[in-house]
Design a protein around this motif. Structure first.
Motif, PDB file in Angstrom:
ATOM      1  N   GLU A 166       0.820  -1.216   0.000  1.00 59.31           N
ATOM      2  CA  GLU A 166       0.000   0.000   0.000  1.00 59.31           C
ATOM      3  C   GLU A 166       0.858   1.273   0.000  1.00 59.31           C
ATOM      4  O   GLU A 166       0.346   2.374  -0.241  1.00 59.31           O
ATOM      5  N   LEU A 167       2.149   1.133   0.243  1.00 56.17           N
ATOM      6  CA  LEU A 167       3.054   2.283   0.191  1.00 56.17           C
ATOM      7  C   LEU A 167       3.482   2.642  -1.232  1.00 56.17           C
ATOM      8  O   LEU A 167       4.115   3.683  -1.444  1.00 56.17           O
ATOM      9  N   ALA A 168       3.173   1.800  -2.205  1.00 52.79           N
ATOM     10  CA  ALA A 168       3.774   1.903  -3.531  1.00 52.79           C
ATOM     11  C   ALA A 168       3.602   3.282  -4.164  1.00 52.79           C
ATOM     12  O   ALA A 168       4.563   3.867  -4.674  1.00 52.79           O
ATOM     13  N   ASP A 169       2.387   3.832  -4.165  1.00 54.99           N
ATOM     14  CA  ASP A 169       2.156   5.108  -4.852  1.00 54.99           C
ATOM     15  C   ASP A 169       2.969   6.226  -4.219  1.00 54.99           C
ATOM     16  O   ASP A 169       3.637   7.006  -4.911  1.00 54.99           O
ATOM     17  N   ARG A 170       2.922   6.323  -2.899  1.00 53.95           N
ATOM     18  CA  ARG A 170       3.685   7.375  -2.230  1.00 53.95           C
ATOM     19  C   ARG A 170       5.187   7.129  -2.329  1.00 53.95           C
ATOM     20  O   ARG A 170       5.984   8.064  -2.459  1.00 53.95           O
ATOM     21  N   ALA A 171       5.580   5.864  -2.268  1.00 54.11           N
ATOM     22  CA  ALA A 171       7.001   5.534  -2.288  1.00 54.11           C
ATOM     23  C   ALA A 171       7.648   5.875  -3.619  1.00 54.11           C
ATOM     24  O   ALA A 171       8.827   6.246  -3.661  1.00 54.11           O
ATOM     25  N   GLU A 172       6.887   5.794  -4.715  1.00 52.70           N
ATOM     26  CA  GLU A 172       7.485   6.100  -6.020  1.00 52.70           C
ATOM     27  C   GLU A 172       7.902   7.565  -6.092  1.00 52.70           C
ATOM     28  O   GLU A 172       9.010   7.890  -6.532  1.00 52.70           O
ATOM     29  N   GLY A 173       7.039   8.456  -5.653  1.00 53.65           N
ATOM     30  CA  GLY A 173       7.398   9.872  -5.631  1.00 53.65           C
ATOM     31  C   GLY A 173       8.509  10.166  -4.630  1.00 53.65           C
ATOM     32  O   GLY A 173       9.396  10.987  -4.895  1.00 53.65           O
ATOM     33  N   TYR A 174       8.439   9.504  -3.489  1.00 52.95           N
ATOM     34  CA  TYR A 174       9.475   9.659  -2.461  1.00 52.95           C
ATOM     35  C   TYR A 174      10.844   9.257  -3.013  1.00 52.95           C
ATOM     36  O   TYR A 174      11.839   9.991  -2.864  1.00 52.95           O
ATOM     37  N   LEU A 175      10.900   8.096  -3.671  1.00 49.10           N
ATOM     38  CA  LEU A 175      12.167   7.613  -4.201  1.00 49.10           C
ATOM     39  C   LEU A 175      12.698   8.547  -5.280  1.00 49.10           C
ATOM     40  O   LEU A 175      13.901   8.844  -5.316  1.00 49.10           O
ATOM     41  N   ALA A 176      11.815   9.032  -6.142  1.00 50.11           N
ATOM     42  CA  ALA A 176      12.253   9.947  -7.199  1.00 50.11           C
ATOM     43  C   ALA A 176      12.879  11.202  -6.599  1.00 50.11           C
ATOM     44  O   ALA A 176      13.943  11.665  -7.042  1.00 50.11           O
ATOM     45  N   ALA A 177      12.236  11.752  -5.579  1.00 45.36           N
ATOM     46  CA  ALA A 177      12.759  12.967  -4.951  1.00 45.36           C
ATOM     47  C   ALA A 177      14.083  12.697  -4.251  1.00 45.36           C
ATOM     48  O   ALA A 177      15.017  13.515  -4.313  1.00 45.36           O
ATOM     49  N   ARG A 178      14.180  11.563  -3.590  1.00 40.00           N
ATOM     50  CA  ARG A 178      15.416  11.220  -2.893  1.00 40.00           C
ATOM     51  C   ARG A 178      16.560  11.006  -3.889  1.00 40.00           C
ATOM     52  O   ARG A 178      17.706  11.419  -3.659  1.00 40.00           O
ATOM     53  N   LEU A 179      16.281  10.353  -5.000  1.00 38.29           N
ATOM     54  CA  LEU A 179      17.322  10.131  -6.001  1.00 38.29           C
ATOM     55  C   LEU A 179      17.759  11.433  -6.645  1.00 38.29           C
ATOM     56  O   LEU A 179      18.945  11.630  -6.951  1.00 38.29           O
ATOM     57  N   ASP A 180      16.820  12.341  -6.863  1.00 39.42           N
ATOM     58  CA  ASP A 180      17.178  13.659  -7.404  1.00 39.42           C
ATOM     59  C   ASP A 180      18.095  14.401  -6.433  1.00 39.42           C
ATOM     60  O   ASP A 180      19.093  15.004  -6.842  1.00 39.42           O
ATOM     61  N   ALA A 181      17.759  14.365  -5.144  1.00 41.69           N
ATOM     62  CA  ALA A 181      18.592  15.033  -4.145  1.00 41.69           C
ATOM     63  C   ALA A 181      19.972  14.391  -4.062  1.00 41.69           C
ATOM     64  O   ALA A 181      20.996  15.075  -3.896  1.00 41.69           O
ATOM     65  N   CYS A 182      20.001  13.076  -4.189  1.00 37.96           N
ATOM     66  CA  CYS A 182      21.278  12.363  -4.165  1.00 37.96           C
ATOM     67  C   CYS A 182      22.148  12.788  -5.349  1.00 37.96           C
ATOM     68  O   CYS A 182      23.338  13.084  -5.189  1.00 37.96           O
ATOM     69  N   ALA A 183      21.560  12.833  -6.549  1.00 36.88           N
ATOM     70  CA  ALA A 183      22.306  13.217  -7.744  1.00 36.88           C
ATOM     71  C   ALA A 183      22.812  14.654  -7.652  1.00 36.88           C
ATOM     72  O   ALA A 183      23.877  14.985  -8.200  1.00 36.88           O
ATOM     73  N   ALA A 184      22.068  15.501  -6.960  1.00 39.64           N
ATOM     74  CA  ALA A 184      22.456  16.904  -6.815  1.00 39.64           C
ATOM     75  C   ALA A 184      23.447  17.127  -5.679  1.00 39.64           C
ATOM     76  O   ALA A 184      23.884  18.259  -5.443  1.00 39.64           O
ATOM     77  N   GLY A 185      23.802  16.077  -4.962  1.00 40.82           N
ATOM     78  CA  GLY A 185      24.734  16.202  -3.843  1.00 40.82           C
ATOM     79  C   GLY A 185      24.123  16.821  -2.610  1.00 40.82           C
ATOM     80  O   GLY A 185      24.844  17.326  -1.746  1.00 40.82           O
ATOM     81  N   GLU A 186      22.793  16.757  -2.494  1.00 37.00           N
ATOM     82  CA  GLU A 186      22.095  17.421  -1.393  1.00 37.00           C
ATOM     83  C   GLU A 186      21.601  16.455  -0.317  1.00 37.00           C
ATOM     84  O   GLU A 186      20.976  16.885   0.653  1.00 37.00           O
ATOM     85  N   LEU A 187      21.881  15.166  -0.486  1.00 37.42           N
ATOM     86  CA  LEU A 187      21.361  14.173   0.454  1.00 37.42           C
ATOM     87  C   LEU A 187      22.490  13.591   1.289  1.00 37.42           C
ATOM     88  O   LEU A 187      23.562  13.256   0.771  1.00 37.42           O
ATOM     89  N   ARG A 188      22.260  13.484   2.580  1.00 29.58           N
ATOM     90  CA  ARG A 188      23.176  12.797   3.493  1.00 29.58           C
ATOM     91  C   ARG A 188      22.408  11.655   4.149  1.00 29.58           C
ATOM     92  O   ARG A 188      21.258  11.832   4.564  1.00 29.58           O
ATOM     93  N   VAL A 189      23.053  10.501   4.255  1.00 28.72           N
ATOM     94  CA  VAL A 189      22.406   9.329   4.847  1.00 28.72           C
ATOM     95  C   VAL A 189      23.359   8.684   5.849  1.00 28.72           C
ATOM     96  O   VAL A 189      24.552   8.516   5.551  1.00 28.72           O
ATOM     97  N   VAL A 190      22.839   8.350   7.006  1.00 26.96           N
ATOM     98  CA  VAL A 190      23.571   7.529   7.980  1.00 26.96           C
ATOM     99  C   VAL A 190      22.797   6.233   8.157  1.00 26.96           C
ATOM    100  O   VAL A 190      21.632   6.249   8.573  1.00 26.96           O
ATOM    101  N   VAL A 191      23.431   5.131   7.803  1.00 26.09           N
ATOM    102  CA  VAL A 191      22.843   3.803   7.991  1.00 26.09           C
ATOM    103  C   VAL A 191      23.591   3.162   9.162  1.00 26.09           C
ATOM    104  O   VAL A 191      24.778   2.851   9.052  1.00 26.09           O
TER     105      VAL A 191
END
Length: 351
Positions: free
Chosen positions: A310-335
């Motif tokens: 049930e997360l699929a629709d929201r997750a697709e937009g979320y992932l697109a935005a996160r990948l765009d931020a990653c490509a732009a060098g604007e995302l930081r992640v701590v795993v």
């Protein structure tokens, strides 16, 4: 068959753990790895290198079968869990993340062995643990690399380090098999057991078996980079927590320990008299690690959606935005991960 995804498409499965590594692919040097299910040659410890595989040598067929590390029976048609490309992509981040605080204790435990040490690396993948650890330990070393995938074993053996921290010789052999039904006999003569990113894909029973085998063999275990269920993304997004919760639930499917693995491992090894020490080992991913971050994001979100469709629709937009931020060098992640060192004595008791 390879599965391809577009930059903004949520993968159908948990990212890197899929069918990305075809069993018909050849290693880069064109050699064909063996497909034997038994052990491989080169079984002598460092003190007797004449009977062992040379440093960096590839797998060869053994004349007879000896105990191997089998924690779980696997369907021979099941695809490999990890693709070499993913393991190569994460190796640098893994090396930076592993906790150096545990090494002084480990070196002290392994010191003073004139015949050298024998290390069993469980689920070795392409051999990143050996490349990280062998040059940080003194003395002659013989590494026994265990994995179910013959192609990964080939890469691990071919890329193994040649020398220890003090210039001591490093040799290697490979054994094909999954990590259950592990017994002290399989670890006979072991000085150390190592693994990376393994605990979270074990069941509690398999973990207990591993702890019992290490205790029975009287050897310490260095088990690194186990996920603990915490992820931090900057800038934050309202969907972060929901994706993380679904991913953690996915990691626990089928009775696997997932983010509970480190706590369970502390309990299991302590029950066998081990002195257990834990240190944090987080990935800290920024612009320099954008390729790894993007691949991790696809897997992280993909697993969450597999767990909660049930997360699929929201997750697709979320992932697109996160990948765009990653490509732009604007995302930081701590795993967040943890490294664990379990010290058992010669008869399975702490010293």
């Amino acid at each position: 068959m390879r599965r391809t995804t577009t930059a903004a498409q949520v993968p159908a499965g948990p990212g890197p753990r899929g069918e990305e590594h075809g069993v018909g692919e050849q290693p880069a040097d064109g050699r064909t790895p063996p497909t034997d299910e038994g052990t491989t040659a080169g079984t002598a410890p460092p003190a007797a290198p004449a009977g062992g595989a040379g440093a960096g040598s590839g797998p060869v067929v053994a004349a007879g079968e000896r105990p191997t590390v089998r924690l779980r029976d696997a369907d021979p048609e099941e695809p490999a869990r990890y693709a070499p490309e993913w393991l190569e992509l994460r190796e640098g981040a893994d090396a930076v993340a592993r906790a150096p605080e545990l090494l002084d204790t480990l070196r002290a435990r392994l010191a003073g062995r004139p015949s050298g040490i024998v290390v069993h690396d469980l689920g070795c993948g392409t051999g990143s643990m050996g490349r990280w650890l062998a040059p940080r330990l003194d003395g002659a070393q013989h590494w026994i690399l265990h994995d179910r995938d013959p192609y990964l074993l080939h890469f691990a053996a071919a890329g193994s380090p040649r020398a220890a921290a003090d210039g001591g010789h490093v040799t290697v052999e490979t054994r094909r098999g999954d990590v259950a039904r592990l017994t002290p006999d399989a670890l006979r003569g072991a000085s150390l057991v190592t693994a990376s990113a393994l605990l979270d894909v074990l069941t509690r029973e398999e973990l207990d078996t591993l702890a019992a085998a290490c205790a029975g063999a009287g050897c310490p275990a260095l088990l690194t980079l186990s996920v603990i269920g915490r992820v931090e993304l900057t800038p934050a997004d309202p969907l972060d927590a929901e994706i993380a919760e679904a991913f953690n639930a996915h990691q626990r499917r089928g009775g696997l320990l997932g983010p509970d693995a480190v706590t369970a491992a502390c309990e299991a090894f302590a029950a066998h008299g081990a002195d257990v020490r834990v240190q944090p080992s987080p990935w800290r991913l920024g612009p320099a690690e954008s390729a790894l971050t993007a691949q991790w994001l696809r897997g992280w979100v993909g697993a969450a959606v597999e767990q909660r469709p049930e997360l699929a629709d929201r997750a697709e937009g979320y992932l697109a935005a996160r990948l765009d931020a990653c490509a732009a060098g604007e995302l930081r992640v701590v795993v967040h991960h943890s490294d664990l060192l379990a010290l058992t004595g010669p008869t399975g008791t702490a010293s």
